[in-house]
Write an enzyme that holds these catalytic residues in place. Structure first.
Site, PDB file in Angstrom:
ATOM      1  N   GLU A 168       3.093   2.712   4.910  1.00 56.56           N
ATOM      2  CA  GLU A 168       2.208   2.880   3.748  1.00 56.56           C
ATOM      3  C   GLU A 168       2.959   2.514   2.470  1.00 56.56           C
ATOM      4  OE1 GLU A 168      -0.339   3.505   0.858  1.00 56.56           O
ATOM      5  OE2 GLU A 168      -0.941   3.476   2.963  1.00 56.56           O
ATOM      6  N   TYR A 203      -0.925   0.369   6.760  1.00 49.06           N
ATOM      7  CA  TYR A 203      -1.735   0.851   5.635  1.00 49.06           C
ATOM      8  C   TYR A 203      -2.237   2.244   5.997  1.00 49.06           C
ATOM      9  CZ  TYR A 203      -1.818  -4.247   5.074  1.00 49.06           C
ATOM     10  OH  TYR A 203      -1.475  -5.576   4.997  1.00 49.06           O
ATOM     11  N   CYS A 225     -13.229  -2.867   5.212  1.00 48.89           N
ATOM     12  CA  CYS A 225     -14.296  -2.563   4.258  1.00 48.89           C
ATOM     13  C   CYS A 225     -14.855  -3.829   3.620  1.00 48.89           C
ATOM     14  CB  CYS A 225     -13.801  -1.605   3.180  1.00 48.89           C
ATOM     15  SG  CYS A 225     -12.418  -2.242   2.208  1.00 48.89           S
TER      16      CYS A 225
END
Length: 386
Positions: A271, A247, A342
């Site tokens: 990615e 990623y 996150c």
């Protein structure tokens, strides 16, 4: 023959608008606290605009007799916490802008609440008791003026008179399509830009990166540097090592990892966004031992690069890496994995998957990259047990 929208089954009488006096329980993942109403209601209410330990009057914003839990707002504070402060933004509060969760909480306490959420998720989902500290990051003004990119909603979305014709804009109410006028978002930098197709040049630790104006890039100005420095410190890459950057975005971590492992090493950046891959190739063009692979991480790893790697960086979207990717990572037998997360729940779940394959959480740092909101960024180090 076309069918209409699926009708939701009635779950009893609505409780929206009803008020209850209650003592606020612990913070929960998502920007609210837990309130347990006694009989006869016997419900958990996920309550915003409260602080653990306060006595409040809460108003139900979502819920019926048949729901397992309700949602609510603390609309009156009877016994405030010593950590309660006046919200700096006039648009923050019950029924107003839904962008900030914690403007009513002093900044040090905000970080303690975020740390508590991370700790609780790791305990519940990964069965780990881990001390957690959420650190401030340079680049904001006492928790304000940090967001470099912001999206406003046109007031026409809410049916406001005048709509888009007069150019006014606003923010949405929490869990609602309703838009309220917002003249100045206080967590946005004064030079904040809205997403666009323009190319943006960002500089991190002396290196320049090209990124689309609507592409992924951390919105806190201090985030890229602190995350790069933390990943490098935790992984301690050595000359000649091979690294997977998953990623990878526009190559932020890959660039600095490639510098560390040198030309005798190798970095593969994977990615899913083709545009981000194009920018990554530009950003890594001076590092010939760094290659960019375009495609979803699970598919790329299932089809290629089936060889040992020394180090792996995972920086997945909010839903996390998930089991399939974790299993593909451990199949490469890296000595260490740096997981940039996150979402505390996704991180904890994936840490549990790594544990099933003999990888132990040995370090965790939390960063307050989203002050005034419930969001928190973590960097976890997972190391293969001997």
């Amino acid at each position: 023959m076309s069918r209409g929208p699926r009708q939701r089954k009635a779950r009893g009488a609505s409780r929206v608008g009803q008020r209850f006096e209650a003592v606020v329980g612990p913070v929960a993942h998502g920007g609210h606290c837990i309130v347990r109403l006694p009989e006869p209601e016997s419900r958990v209410v996920f309550t915003r605009h409260a602080i653990p330990g306060e006595r409040v009057v809460l108003e139900i914003t979502e819920g019926t007799d048949g729901d397992r839990f309700w949602r609510g707002d603390a609309v009156e504070v009877l016994e405030p916490s010593p950590d309660r402060v006046p919200a700096p933004c006039p648009y923050a509060g019950p029924g107003l802008c839904g962008g900030c969760d914690f403007q009513h909480v002093a900044l040090p306490r905000q970080r303690e609440l975020k740390a508590a959420v991370v700790r609780e998720q790791l305990a519940r989902l990964a069965k780990l008791d881990v001390p957690v500290v959420v650190e401030p990051v340079a680049g904001d003004e006492h928790g304000l003026r940090w967001r470099t990119r912001v999206t406003y909603a046109p007031l026409a979305d809410s049916g406001t008179d005048g709509g888009a014709e007069d150019g006014r804009r606003g923010m949405r109410v929490h869990r609602s399509h309703q838009v309220i006028p917002v003249d100045d978002c206080l967590i946005a930098r004064r030079d904040a830009r809205e997403p666009s197709d323009d190319l943006v040049h960002e500089t991190v630790l002396g290196r320049e990166f090209v990124v689309s104006g609507d592409g992924f890039w951390q919105v806190h100005p201090g985030a890229p540097r602190v995350l790069v420095e933390t990943v490098l410190d935790l992984l301690a890459p050595q000359p000649g090592e091979k690294v997977l950057d998953l990623y990878a975005g526009v190559g932020l971590f890959a660039a600095f990892l490639a510098e560390r492992v040198g030309e005798q090493g190798r970095v593969v950046a994977v990615e899913g966004s083709r545009t981000a891959c194009d920018h990554a190739r530009t950003n890594l063009q001076d590092l010939r031992h760094a290659v960019v692979a375009s495609g979803s991480v699970d598919r790329v790893l299932a089809a290629s690069y089936d060889e040992p790697f020394d180090l792996v960086v995972l920086d997945p979207p909010r839903e996390g890496a998930r089991r399939a990717v974790v299993e593909q990572v451990v199949d490469r037998a890296p000595r260490s994995v740096a997981y940039v997360a996150c979402d505390p729940a996704a991180l904890a779940r994936d840490v549990g998957y790594f544990a099933e394959h003999g990888y132990r959480l040995t370090s965790l740092r939390g960063f307050d990259l989203f002050p005034m909101t419930h969001h928190v960024e973590c960097v976890a180090l997972l190391e293969r047990e001997a």
